[in-house]
Enzyme design. Structure first.
Site, PDB file in Angstrom:
ATOM      1  N   CYS A 144       0.382  -0.901   0.077  1.00 37.29           N
ATOM      2  CA  CYS A 144      -0.407   0.183  -0.214  1.00 37.29           C
ATOM      3  C   CYS A 144       1.022   1.144  -0.079  1.00 37.29           C
ATOM      4  O   CYS A 144       0.343   2.114  -0.751  1.00 37.29           O
ATOM      5  CB  CYS A 144      -1.110  -0.162   1.084  1.00 37.29           C
ATOM      6  SG  CYS A 144      -2.199  -1.371   1.251  1.00 37.29           S
ATOM      7  N   HIS A 145       1.264   1.676   1.042  1.00 35.88           N
ATOM      8  CA  HIS A 145       2.643   2.348   1.184  1.00 35.88           C
ATOM      9  C   HIS A 145       4.069   2.454   0.755  1.00 35.88           C
ATOM     10  O   HIS A 145       4.482   3.160   1.765  1.00 35.88           O
ATOM     11  CB  HIS A 145       2.076   4.024   2.364  1.00 35.88           C
ATOM     12  CG  HIS A 145       0.896   3.905   2.348  1.00 35.88           C
ATOM     13  ND1 HIS A 145      -0.527   2.963   2.959  1.00 35.88           N
ATOM     14  CD2 HIS A 145      -0.087   4.516   1.090  1.00 35.88           C
ATOM     15  CE1 HIS A 145      -1.018   3.368   2.641  1.00 35.88           C
ATOM     16  NE2 HIS A 145      -1.692   4.503   1.744  1.00 35.88           N
TER      17      HIS A 145
END
Lengths: 180, 420, 251
Positions: A144-145
């Site tokens: 995701c990040h």
């Protein structure tokens, strides 16, 4: 009403007293009513009763992992290779954003048990399968990040603030783990 | 000081404070309102209680035929305070109807439906219709035996409509019997309707505040001497009434939570077995009696031509029994509002109350033997009251002299030492 | 006058549902410990009732809505509950091979049902369906008294009643012909606490147990009710005094 005031002080003070009591009673009533409503949103008795699970880990080979569900969350169970254990232990704690010794995170050095939820914003990191991306520290990588975890599930780089959480668990015997 | 500035800032953009001050604080209310005037604000409070408990119940309820019954039982057994919230909600429905029925009878007695309050009254009738729909659909949700068979019987009413009836019923069900699609849409509508009621109740209050409350004399307020500011006079009176009401409510919730319900609804729905007695909740019984009273086809006398079949006739009569209330301002056109000054009307008002009670009683009895005739007689009188008696009295009743003003009436009562 | 009439209105309306719900058979009214404002469960009796349920009723009747863990309220401790649960097996799964498997029940499991589904229950009971007992005392008018009356209401059929095959005469069952044979007989179970297991005693114990099963939160409800009523009484008095005071200006 103004005549009242002049007439007697006790009259007004009695009214003030009643007013205050009335407001207090009303406030207490409303506050007391809020409790059951708020409480009703907490886990119900049947949900709490299902808070433990037992997992059979006899089939895992070194280097393999399995993901089980506990309280609706994915729990990573990984049988680590000697290489992975070495990597996890040979780390200078000063290099860690959330310093924790591998010895404190596992009960048996072969077995890593951690909640598979990235401590940044709750995605499930990759790295359980041999074919997954493992990130720069050979452990887990959150797509995701871009948080990188090592073979002990500790955060090494990226936006996540904390290591992967370790759930309460115990070894019932050599091949069974009880989580919760 | 800071607070005053903030207030002014907001007030300049949204005059909410002056609005509240005008409508809830200074709002001039007739000073002679008796306790029958408590039921309006009480109904508003119950509506809020129902919405609050309903929202929290909906967080745990599952609208599916396989899970609905068990999810309700889970609320009763496992959810923290779930039993409390559900018992408030189920008994709250009954309380809501008690309060609204008393509110309506108050209006009937004191002529609150007359000019200039006709629209106010009609909106009330629409609210009543919506309440009935909401209550009916809510009763279906636990998916017990009464839920299922109540839903079956009531939706089948629409099949009485000539030509398109069966298609309408299929449409309502979303299938060929009461089933999962039906339960699902009932849940959605049961959640939606209360908010429509909130909107209508808001309009109801706006319309009320245009000319202000009616009062026991039925004489409109004229001077400042006739009124008192709503706060603190009626806020405190309403709060006292709320306390009494909540005691009654609490007695049901905590000590007789299932008294007003039907035991059969603790049996999961079974589409193959109908319970021995299908009885609606008590608040529908009078209308249920009207429905069952029409046991005959209506046609042209001395011919075989049937205009309205019995089944359709019953449905029309039941709908009419509620709907006729909306026409009341034009059926009772007597210039005097309050029954206090209309002795004949007053007598018939109480006959009407008894008639409504008889209908309720018959509605709970099996449709057989003498009950059928009692039901028919009571139904006939119900419509006679509205359609014949009230128009007749409007033209022929000699009323007693009215007081010159509300204040006069209050002073006169005081002089006689009459109890308020 | 109007206030009196509104009270009449209230009471008349309330009596409707009672009238509507009542059957034609008159049930003997017994006093139960859970009745009344301060009612609570007779735990010793309910524990005996559990024993009767396990040894007698559970042969045919399920208790699907109740979990073993709920027994805590009846005074069992954690280990006792685990032991009770472990007497039963439940079907769990699928496991990693995709097979359903049996395992001993755990406190979190629901009471194990003697039949897997309604059809199986009917097949084993001559076509009759033994109803689930979780809500039995709420699902019948005057439920507690009904269950007691039913269990003790078996009689020889009067001469003018023609019994159907496989049916038994019961004074309190609607229609009087019930597919369940009289389930209780004296000394059918042996109570651990030495209580004599008469039919009457067992029926009472079963009612206590099933009343708990139907509404395990009953005690909480009654206790909270008392507190709420005391608070509301106070609330009402305060606002009554305020109301009198404020309105006295006007008179």
């Amino acid at each position: 009403m103004s005549k009242d005031k002049k007439d007697s002080n006790s009259e007004t003070s009695r009214r003030d007293f009643l007013n205050m009591t009335g407001s207090a009673v009303g406030a207490v009533g409303v506050a007391a009513c809020a409790v059951p409503f708020i409480q009703s949103m907490n886990p119900a008795a049947d949900t709490l009763a299902l808070a433990t699970i037992e997992v059979d880990i006899s089939k895992l080979e070194a280097g393999q992992g399995m993901t089980v569900t506990w309280q609706g969350k994915p729990v990573f169970i990984k049988r680590r290779t000697a290489q992975e254990i070495k990597e996890a232990r040979n780390v200078d704690l000063k290099d860690l954003p959330d310093p924790e010794k591998d010895e404190d995170r596992v009960q048996k050095e072969e077995w890593l048990v951690a909640i598979g939820i990235c401590t940044h914003l709750g995605c499930v990191p990759l790295g359980q399968k041999p074919t997954d991306v493992h990130g720069d520290f050979n452990g887990y990588f959150c797509p995701c990040h871009g948080s990188h975890y090592d073979t002990s599930g500790r955060i090494r780089r990226g936006p996540a603030p904390k290591n992967l959480a370790v759930p309460p668990y115990e070894f019932v015997n050599n091949t069974t783990i009880k989580i919760g | 000081m800071r607070w005053q500035q903030t207030k002014d800032w907001i007030e300049h953009r949204l005059p909410i404070f002056s609005f509240l001050d005008k409508e809830l604080n200074k709002y001039p209310a007739p000073k002679n309102l008796n306790y029958m005037w408590n039921f309006g604000s009480l109904a508003g409070i119950i509506l809020m209680i129902m919405i609050a408990t309903g929202i929290f119940l909906a967080m745990h309820y599952t609208p599916h035929v396989d899970h609905a019954f068990n999810s309700v039982e889970r609320i009763m057994r496992d959810v923290n305070y779930g039993w409390l919230i559900r018992y408030i909600h189920t008994n709250g429905a009954s309380m809501f109807f008690i309060v609204v029925y008393l509110h309506i009878f108050r209006g009937l007695y004191y002529g609150s439906y007359k000019a200039p309050r006709e629209l106010l009254w009609i909106m009330g009738v629409v609210i009543l219709f919506l309440m009935m729909g909401t209550a009916f659909m809510g009763y279906v949700l636990p998916w017990g035996q009464m839920s299922f068979w109540g839903a079956t019987v009531i939706t089948n009413l629409f099949s009485a409509i000539p030509v398109i009836g069966d298609d309408i019923v299929t449409l309502l069900w979303g299938g060929f019997s009461v089933d999962n699609p039906t339960l699902n849409r009932f849940f959605v509508l049961h959640y939606l309707f209360p908010f429509l009621i909130v909107g209508l109740a808001g309009l109801h209050v706006i319309a009320l505040h245009v000319h202000g409350s009616n009062n026991p004399t039925g004489v409109e307020k004229k001077t400042k001497k006739d009124t008192v500011p709503f706060h603190p006079y009626y806020t405190v009176k309403d709060l006292f009434g709320l306390g009494v009401f909540l005691i009654v409510f609490a007695l049901f919730i905590f000590y007789a939570p299932n008294y007003l319900g039907h035991p059969d609804n603790y049996i999961p729905a079974n589409p193959l077995v109908t319970p021995a007695h299908i009885v609606p909740e008590w608040y529908f019984l009078p209308f249920y009696a009207v429905l069952r009273a029409i046991t005959f086809d209506i046609g042209i006398p001395f011919t075989d031509i049937v205009l309205i079949e019995a089944k359709f006739g019953g449905v029309l009569a039941m709908g009419g029994a509620v709907g006729i209330l909306a026409l009341l301002p034009w059926l009772d056109t007597h210039p005097v509002k309050s029954a206090r000054y209309r002795p004949t009307f007053r007598k018939f008002f109480w006959f009407f109350v008894i008639d409504a009670l008889v209908l309720g009683w018959v509605g709970g009895k099996p449709a057989e033997g003498v009950y059928i005739y009692i039901g028919q007689a009571a139904t006939a009188y119900y419509f006679f009251h509205f359609l014949i008696l009230l128009p007749y009295l409007s033209r022929n009743e000699q009323a007693m002299p009215l007081p010159a003003s509300i204040d006069d009436a209050v002073q006169a009562r005081k002089k006689y030492g009459a109890k308020k | 006058m109007r206030s009196i009439l509104s009270i009449v209105l209230f009471s008349v309306f309330f009596s409707f549902s009672a009238l509507a719900a009542g059957g034609n058979i008159h049930l003997p009214e017994k006093e139960w410990s859970f009745d009344g404002f301060l009612g609570s469960f007779d735990r010793a009796s309910a524990q005996r009732g559990l024993q009767v349920y396990k040894e007698v009723c559970a042969a045919c009747h399920g208790l699907d809505l109740v979990s073993y863990r709920n027994l805590e309220i009846l005074g069992f401790n954690e280990n006792e509950i685990k032991a009770i649960a472990a007497e039963y097996t439940v079907v769990d799964g699928p496991n990693d091979e995709g097979e359903m498997f049996e395992r001993p029940a755990k406190p979190a499991d629901r009471f194990s049902n003697p039949f897997t589904n309604e059809q199986a229950a009917r097949a084993a009971n001559n076509g009759a369906y033994p109803p689930d007992l979780s809500l039995m005392t709420e699902a019948r008018p005057n439920g507690a008294n009904y269950v007691y009356a039913l269990l003790t209401g078996y009689k020889d059929a009067p001469k003018d009643v023609k019994m159907m095959d496989g049916m038994y005469y019961n004074e309190y069952f609607p229609g009087h012909q019930i597919a369940m044979a009289s389930p209780l007989s004296d000394d059918l179970v042996e109570y651990a606490d030495g209580t004599e297991a008469t039919v009457d005693q067992m029926a009472q114990d079963v009612v206590n147990f099933l009343s708990w099963a139907a509404e395990p939160n009953l005690e909480d409800r009654k206790k909270m009710g008392l507190k709420v009523l005391i608070f509301l009484a106070f609330f009402t008095i305060i606002f009554y005094l305020m109301k009198k005071r404020i309105w006295s200006d006007l008179h």
